[in-house]
Structure formats: structure tokens, C-alpha cells
Design a protein around this motif. Structure first.
Motif, mmCIF file in Angstrom:
data_model
loop_
_atom_site.group_PDB
_atom_site.id
_atom_site.type_symbol
_atom_site.label_atom_id
_atom_site.label_comp_id
_atom_site.label_asym_id
_atom_site.label_seq_id
_atom_site.Cartn_x
_atom_site.Cartn_y
_atom_site.Cartn_z
ATOM 1 N N GLU A 134 0.768 -1.250 -0.108
ATOM 2 C CA GLU A 134 0.099 -0.042 -0.567
ATOM 3 C C GLU A 134 0.954 1.322 -0.387
ATOM 4 O O GLU A 134 0.787 2.551 -0.523
ATOM 5 C CB GLU A 134 -0.799 0.251 2.306
ATOM 6 N N ALA A 135 2.007 0.523 0.893
ATOM 7 C CA ALA A 135 3.075 2.456 0.747
ATOM 8 C C ALA A 135 3.992 2.841 -0.697
ATOM 9 O O ALA A 135 3.475 3.698 -0.405
ATOM 10 C CB ALA A 135 4.151 1.948 1.632
ATOM 11 N N TYR A 136 4.198 1.568 -1.547
ATOM 12 C CA TYR A 136 4.286 1.363 -2.789
ATOM 13 C C TYR A 136 3.329 2.034 -3.671
ATOM 14 O O TYR A 136 3.755 3.113 -4.744
ATOM 15 C CB TYR A 136 5.256 0.382 -2.658
ATOM 16 N N GLU A 137 2.195 1.839 -3.671
ATOM 17 C CA GLU A 137 0.563 2.419 -4.268
ATOM 18 C C GLU A 137 0.557 3.678 -4.412
ATOM 19 O O GLU A 137 0.344 4.404 -4.982
ATOM 20 C CB GLU A 137 -0.466 1.660 -4.061
ATOM 21 N N THR A 138 0.962 3.646 -3.493
ATOM 22 C CA THR A 138 0.862 5.601 -2.404
ATOM 23 C C THR A 138 1.425 6.539 -3.539
ATOM 24 O O THR A 138 1.343 7.776 -3.562
ATOM 25 C CB THR A 138 0.637 5.351 -1.550
ATOM 26 N N CYS A 139 3.294 5.642 -3.316
ATOM 27 C CA CYS A 139 4.430 6.379 -3.825
ATOM 28 C C CYS A 139 4.392 6.528 -5.158
ATOM 29 O O CYS A 139 4.316 7.542 -5.484
ATOM 30 C CB CYS A 139 4.943 6.043 -3.725
ATOM 31 N N ARG A 140 3.388 5.989 -5.520
ATOM 32 C CA ARG A 140 3.338 5.203 -7.291
ATOM 33 C C ARG A 140 2.011 6.259 -7.955
ATOM 34 O O ARG A 140 2.528 7.161 -8.769
ATOM 35 C CB ARG A 140 2.898 4.004 -7.760
ATOM 36 N N ARG A 141 1.425 6.176 -7.067
ATOM 37 C CA ARG A 141 0.306 7.153 -7.597
ATOM 38 C C ARG A 141 0.841 8.832 -7.569
ATOM 39 O O ARG A 141 0.669 9.729 -8.137
ATOM 40 C CB ARG A 141 -1.370 7.260 -6.547
ATOM 41 N N THR A 142 1.680 8.753 -6.255
ATOM 42 C CA THR A 142 1.885 10.570 -6.052
ATOM 43 C C THR A 142 2.930 10.865 -7.183
ATOM 44 O O THR A 142 3.299 11.908 -7.825
ATOM 45 C CB THR A 142 2.989 10.558 -4.663
ATOM 46 N N ILE A 143 3.447 10.014 -7.655
ATOM 47 C CA ILE A 143 5.104 9.955 -8.661
ATOM 48 C C ILE A 143 4.584 10.505 -9.945
ATOM 49 O O ILE A 143 5.287 11.061 -10.508
ATOM 50 C CB ILE A 143 6.279 8.920 -7.922
ATOM 51 N N THR A 144 3.459 9.524 -10.112
ATOM 52 C CA THR A 144 2.864 9.686 -11.456
ATOM 53 C C THR A 144 2.518 10.906 -11.932
ATOM 54 O O THR A 144 1.998 11.504 -13.273
ATOM 55 C CB THR A 144 2.861 8.256 -11.679
ATOM 56 N N SER A 145 1.970 11.051 -10.788
ATOM 57 C CA SER A 145 0.716 12.024 -11.238
ATOM 58 C C SER A 145 1.789 13.780 -11.428
ATOM 59 O O SER A 145 1.276 14.611 -11.573
ATOM 60 C CB SER A 145 0.144 12.547 -9.271
ATOM 61 N N ILE A 146 3.389 13.790 -10.662
ATOM 62 C CA ILE A 146 3.433 15.045 -11.154
ATOM 63 C C ILE A 146 4.527 14.995 -11.562
ATOM 64 O O ILE A 146 5.052 15.550 -12.422
ATOM 65 C CB ILE A 146 5.073 14.515 -9.190
ATOM 66 N N ALA A 202 10.009 17.248 5.715
ATOM 67 C CA ALA A 202 10.940 17.006 5.090
ATOM 68 C C ALA A 202 11.122 15.307 4.883
ATOM 69 O O ALA A 202 11.592 14.614 4.120
ATOM 70 C CB ALA A 202 11.860 17.213 5.607
ATOM 71 N N ALA A 203 10.978 14.961 6.218
ATOM 72 C CA ALA A 203 10.611 13.038 6.515
ATOM 73 C C ALA A 203 9.941 12.329 4.983
ATOM 74 O O ALA A 203 10.170 11.430 4.862
ATOM 75 C CB ALA A 203 10.862 12.874 7.968
ATOM 76 N N ASN A 204 8.874 13.283 5.246
ATOM 77 C CA ASN A 204 7.731 12.009 4.779
ATOM 78 C C ASN A 204 7.902 12.501 3.292
ATOM 79 O O ASN A 204 7.682 11.592 2.463
ATOM 80 C CB ASN A 204 6.100 12.782 4.550
ATOM 81 N N ALA A 205 8.490 13.670 2.965
ATOM 82 C CA ALA A 205 8.763 14.102 0.716
ATOM 83 C C ALA A 205 10.053 13.132 0.914
ATOM 84 O O ALA A 205 10.498 12.868 -0.036
ATOM 85 C CB ALA A 205 9.699 15.505 1.454
ATOM 86 N N ASN A 206 11.129 13.210 1.808
ATOM 87 C CA ASN A 206 12.515 11.605 1.969
ATOM 88 C C ASN A 206 11.745 10.444 1.843
ATOM 89 O O ASN A 206 12.276 10.129 1.063
ATOM 90 C CB ASN A 206 13.435 11.888 2.785
ATOM 91 N N SER A 207 10.561 10.602 2.616
ATOM 92 C CA SER A 207 10.199 8.723 2.288
ATOM 93 C C SER A 207 9.922 8.813 0.899
ATOM 94 O O SER A 207 9.987 7.263 0.649
ATOM 95 C CB SER A 207 9.250 8.235 3.291
ATOM 96 N N LEU A 208 9.180 9.559 0.389
ATOM 97 C CA LEU A 208 8.399 9.130 -0.904
ATOM 98 C C LEU A 208 9.644 8.823 -2.081
ATOM 99 O O LEU A 208 9.534 8.077 -3.447
ATOM 100 C CB LEU A 208 7.588 10.306 -1.547
ATOM 101 N N MET A 209 10.431 10.576 -2.132
ATOM 102 C CA MET A 209 12.085 10.008 -2.777
ATOM 103 C C MET A 209 12.803 8.335 -2.387
ATOM 104 O O MET A 209 12.572 7.872 -3.255
ATOM 105 C CB MET A 209 13.089 11.295 -2.336
ATOM 106 N N SER A 210 12.584 8.336 -1.301
ATOM 107 C CA SER A 210 13.544 6.890 -1.085
ATOM 108 C C SER A 210 12.306 5.859 -1.929
ATOM 109 O O SER A 210 13.176 5.120 -2.592
ATOM 110 C CB SER A 210 13.472 6.624 0.134
ATOM 111 N N ASN A 211 11.173 5.708 -2.030
ATOM 112 C CA ASN A 211 10.293 4.221 -2.454
ATOM 113 C C ASN A 211 11.000 4.203 -3.926
ATOM 114 O O ASN A 211 10.988 3.842 -4.724
ATOM 115 C CB ASN A 211 8.864 4.655 -1.768
ATOM 116 N N PHE A 212 10.925 6.205 -4.076
ATOM 117 C CA PHE A 212 10.515 6.264 -6.302
ATOM 118 C C PHE A 212 12.332 5.573 -6.437
ATOM 119 O O PHE A 212 11.992 5.182 -7.691
ATOM 120 C CB PHE A 212 10.656 7.651 -6.233
#
Length: 476
Positions: A134-146, A202-212
Motif C-alpha cells: 500500500e505504501a508503494y502504491e501511494t508512492c506510485r500514485r503521487t510520483i506518476t501524478s507529478i 521533510a521526512a515524508n517527502a524524503n520517504s516518497l523519494m526513497s521509495n521512488f
């Protein structure tokens, strides 16, 4: 002139492209209503010559999807094995079967970010838990949207990654809920313009960047791109690592364990925060108490089997393990060092946790806390975490940088206060020592501390910050 083009052919920028509408019966199989493909030319004559090949390839993919689903198909439309032409460029969501055909070496550079991410999420070599997926799916939706679902993997560059980081810097918290009519980029631009300070940390942003970045490393290994353009790109975090989560202070602990749920409430469900005569002994009662007195993670506690409360060598203890004596198959652990035995603190014994486990076993229950609804994420920990956040707010104990995980910090502080041997402390909490060199090698020798030594350490923890005598009296 454009009016004379065949149906579905249009111009994007300077290139001709083709839009194919997916038949209604095939849309659930493919997961989209239309398919776009570039004809890779600005010449109308060349575009018209390439069009039949593109249409045939799409129809073959759709027919293949029907075949995989067990539908009746026209064998003459099924795809034949061939090497795709360089002109068969995928633009947008062109790979309709989400991995029905293997990646061809000549096709790697034609894969879009969206389709590559789909391959990553569905990679059979990834044994992800539901919460991790679910965390990776959330990351995917955010990254591909941007970044853009249709960006080719071969075109993904450092500039895309820096642009992504800039959007994340100003992305509002809960952006999709707060601004459902705005894209992530629009919400970020709005927050930047008006100076909105309710943005993700910044921690949440970096978490998304780390998953990406993990996805991009996978793409490099799969030879979809030559290097990871995101490497080393992070936001500076003004909050020190040890300050991200704090232990509950004395007042918070009093507010938690003197709330109606623990002192007398209407009921253990919706009426948990209203004063009443009921004293429920359910998951909501036991899970916080176990966390405080054992340091166990929320996921470790909520996945316990009834048989994980054990009595060996005269000592009651919790077995944190992926193994099951009753056949449950839903248990996972964060790290290898997480598997351990934690003797029950005298307070948990006085409150009747062993008797509670025996009672659950007599009823035929498999899970100790089967009253926690797993929900759509199939994770009891996620469901309980959401409830506990509401509970903290209702009890007045909600403060910045404290959450359920704060119990684990309280436990670590108790270990320090009792001057517990460092190795025993690390073992009880399931913390990886991270040792290297001589110390790291020595950790691999021996069978570890005996249960008696762990019990002696646990029994030294005083927990002077909170008085739970009213719960012990209720247990009697």
C-alpha cells in the motif's frame, strides 16, 4: 486537413498519434478505456502507412487479454512473436496487458514510467506485506501524478527528479482530500503562492523519494535505464532523528490510562470515551499496556496468536515470531532481529494477560486480538493506529511527535533507567545491533541470553511515571 484524417488520429505537438477506444467487454481486463500510441512522425503520409500496423498490434493485445481471461477469441487476431519496430513507440498507456508479454530488449527504452511502475508493483520476486504494498502504491500514485505517467523511462532525467522534489517541498498534507479538484502540482503551487505552512514534512517527502529511488534501482537492475537519476537527492531534515518521535510524558500517560476506557466507560466500541460502568478487556485495553511494558511494535502485538502468550521454564512470556503453532499465515517481522521472546512484566501478569489468552484459546480463537478489524489494507496494525490517534485526541493526550510508537520510546527509557545490560536491552526491544567488525562477528556466536536473564531484566523496570493500581484492582 485534420478533418480528413482517419478516426482516432490526431496531432500532439508536432507528432501524429492514434487513440484507440477499448471495447466495453475488454476494459475491465485491460484497466483502461483508451490506448494512445505515437506514430512517431510529423508526416501525414508516413503516419497513414504506419497506422494499420499500430491498430493491428493494439487489437492483438486486446484479444490476448481476452484469451488470458478465458474469453472466446478470434485466433487470427492473437499476437505473433515478433521483434517490435522502433516506430512502434509507446506513448501514454500503450502496454495494455500489464506484463502479458515479456520485455523485449528492443522494447525496454519504449516503456513508460506508468507501465514500468506497474511491472515493479507486480514483480513476483517482491514478497511485500499488504502495508508495504500500500505504501508503494501511494508512492506510485503521487510520483506518476507529478512526473507524468507517460514519461518514457529512457527519457527520465535528473531534471525530472529535481522538479519532483520542488513539488514535494510545498505539497500540502492530505492534499488529495483537502483539494480533490487539484492535481498534486496545482496543490503545491497553491501552497507555495499563499505561503501555506501545512505541508508535508521533510521526512515524508524524503520517504516518497526513497521509495521512488528503490523503484529506479529496480529499473536499473532490469536494464530499463542505465542509472538512477535520483541518487543522493533529498531534502534537509531540520528535525534530528532521535527527536522525530518522543516518549509519552507523565501527564500523557496519566491521560491515556485514566481515560474512561481504562476506568469505566459505556462500552468498548463507540462508547469507549464516555464514562460508564463497563470495564472492557479487549484489544483497545490490552494493546497499549503490552506496548508500554514490552516495547513491542504495534504490528508485532496486533498479529499475535493466542498461542504466542507462553509459559516456559516457569516464566510467562510473549513469543514474537513469524512461526505459528496454530497455522496462521499472516505474521511478518520488520527485521531478522525482531524475532525474540519477551518475558511478561509483573504488571501484565497482575492484570491477567495470561488468563485473557487462555480464555481466548478456550473460545477457539486463533488470533489474540481478532476483534481488530483489518480493513481494506488487511492490516490490523493500520486499523488500530487510526483508532489510537482518535483515542489520543479524545483523551487529551495528543501532542506533536508522539504516537503509538512513543510507547517503544518509553520502554527504551525504562531500560536505561534500570541500567539494563545493553545487549539484553537490544534483544528485548528487537533492535538490530548494527555491529560491524570484531563486535559484529562476535554477535553471531552463542545462543543468546536465556529466558531467566531476560525475565530478571524485565522485572527491574519500575514505570514510575504511571500508576496502574486501579487496573490491577479491577482485575481481581
Amino acid at each position: 486537413m485534420l478533418r480528413d484524417l482517419p478516426k482516432g488520429v490526431s496531432v500532439r505537438g508536432r507528432q501524429y498519434c492514434y487513440r484507440h477506444m477499448v471495447p466495453l467487454d475488454a476494459q475491465p481486463l485491460i484497466g483502461r478505456k483508451e490506448i494512445w500510441r505515437s506514430l512517431r512522425t510529423d508526416s501525414v503520409q508516413i503516419a497513414l502507412r504506419r497506422l494499420p500496423m499500430i491498430v493491428g498490434a493494439i487489437e492483438a493485445d486486446i484479444e490476448q487479454a481476452r484469451k488470458v481471461a478465458g474469453r472466446e477469441v478470434d485466433p487470427n487476431l492473437l499476437p505473433t512473436v515478433h521483434t517490435p519496430s522502433q516506430d512502434d513507440l509507446i506513448e501514454g498507456s500503450a502496454t495494455v496487458s500489464d506484463g502479458l508479454r515479456p520485455i523485449d530488449l528492443n522494447d525496454c527504452r519504449l516503456l513508460t514510467l506508468g507501465d514500468a511502475y506497474a511491472r515493479y508493483i507486480n514483480d513476483p520476486t517482491k514478497a511485500w506485506s499488504p502495508s508495504t504494498r500500500e505504501a508503494y502504491e501511494t508512492c506510485r500514485r503521487t510520483i506518476t501524478s507529478i512526473v507524468g505517467n507517460n514519461v518514457l523511462m529512457s527519457d527520465l532525467a535528473r531534471t525530472h527528479c529535481r522538479d519532483l522534489l520542488e513539488v514535494l517541498r510545498f505539497l500540502p498534507t492530505n492534499a488529495t482530500k483537502r483539494f480533490p479538484n487539484l492535481t498534486h502540482r496545482q496543490a503545491s503551487d497553491r501552497a507555495k503562492k499563499i505561503g501555506d505552512d501545512a505541508v508535508i514534512s521533510a521526512a515524508n517527502a524524503n520517504s516518497l523519494m526513497s521509495n521512488f529511488s528503490s523503484f529506479l534501482n529496480w529499473a536499473v537492475n532490469e536494464e530499463l535505464m542505465q542509472r538512477n537519476p535520483l541518487r543522493g537527492l533529498r531534502l534537509p531534515d531540520p528535525v534530528a532523528r532521535r527527536d522525530k518521535r518522543r516518549p509519552f510524558d507523565r501527564m500523557q500517560l496519566q491521560q491515556i490510562f485514566n481515560a474512561p476506557l481504562f476506568c469505566g466507560c459505556v462500552d468498548g466500541e463507540r462508547g469507549y470515551n464516555k464514562v460508564g460502568m463497563e470495564r472492557p478487556r479487549n484489544a483497545r485495553f490490552w494493546v497499549p499496556l503490552i506496548a508500554l511494558h514490552s516495547g513491542a511494535r504495534l504490528g508485532e502485538i496486533t498479529q499475535l496468536d493466542v498461542s504466542d502468550i507462553r509459559f516456559d521454564d516457569g516464566i510467562h512470556h510473549i513469543a514474537i515470531t513469524v512461526g505459528s503453532m496454530v497455522g496462521s499465515g499472516d505474521k511478518v517481522l520488520k527485521t531478522r532481529s525482531s524475532e525474540r521472546r519477551i518475558p511478561l512484566h509483573p504488571t501484565l501478569i497482575a492484570l491477567g494477560l495470561p488468563q485473557f489468552a487462555q480464555m481466548k484459546k478456550r473460545t477457539g480463537a486463533i488470533k489474540l486480538f481478532d476483534d481488530i478489524e483489518a480493513g481494506s489494507t488487511e492490516s490490523r496494525a493500520t486499523a488500530f493506529s487510526k483508532w489510537f490517534t482518535q483515542f489520543l485526541r479524545a483523551s487529551g493526550a495528543r501532542q506533536q511527535r508522539t504516537s503509538f510508537h512513543s510507547f517503544r520510546h518509553n520502554f527504551r527509557d525504562e531500560l536505561r533507567a534500570a541500567d539494563i545490560n545493553h545487549d539484553i536491552a537490544m534483544l528485548l526491544g528487537g533492535w538490530a545491533t548494527g555491529g560491524t567488525g570484531r563486535q559484529g562477528v562476535s554477535d553471531n556466536y552463542g545462543s543468546g541470553f536465556k529466558l531467566e536473564a531476560l525475565h530478571e531484566a524485565i522485572s527491574k523496570l519500575a514505570f514510575k511515571e504511571i500508576n496502574l493500581s486501579h487496573l490491577a484492582q479491577d482485575a481481581r
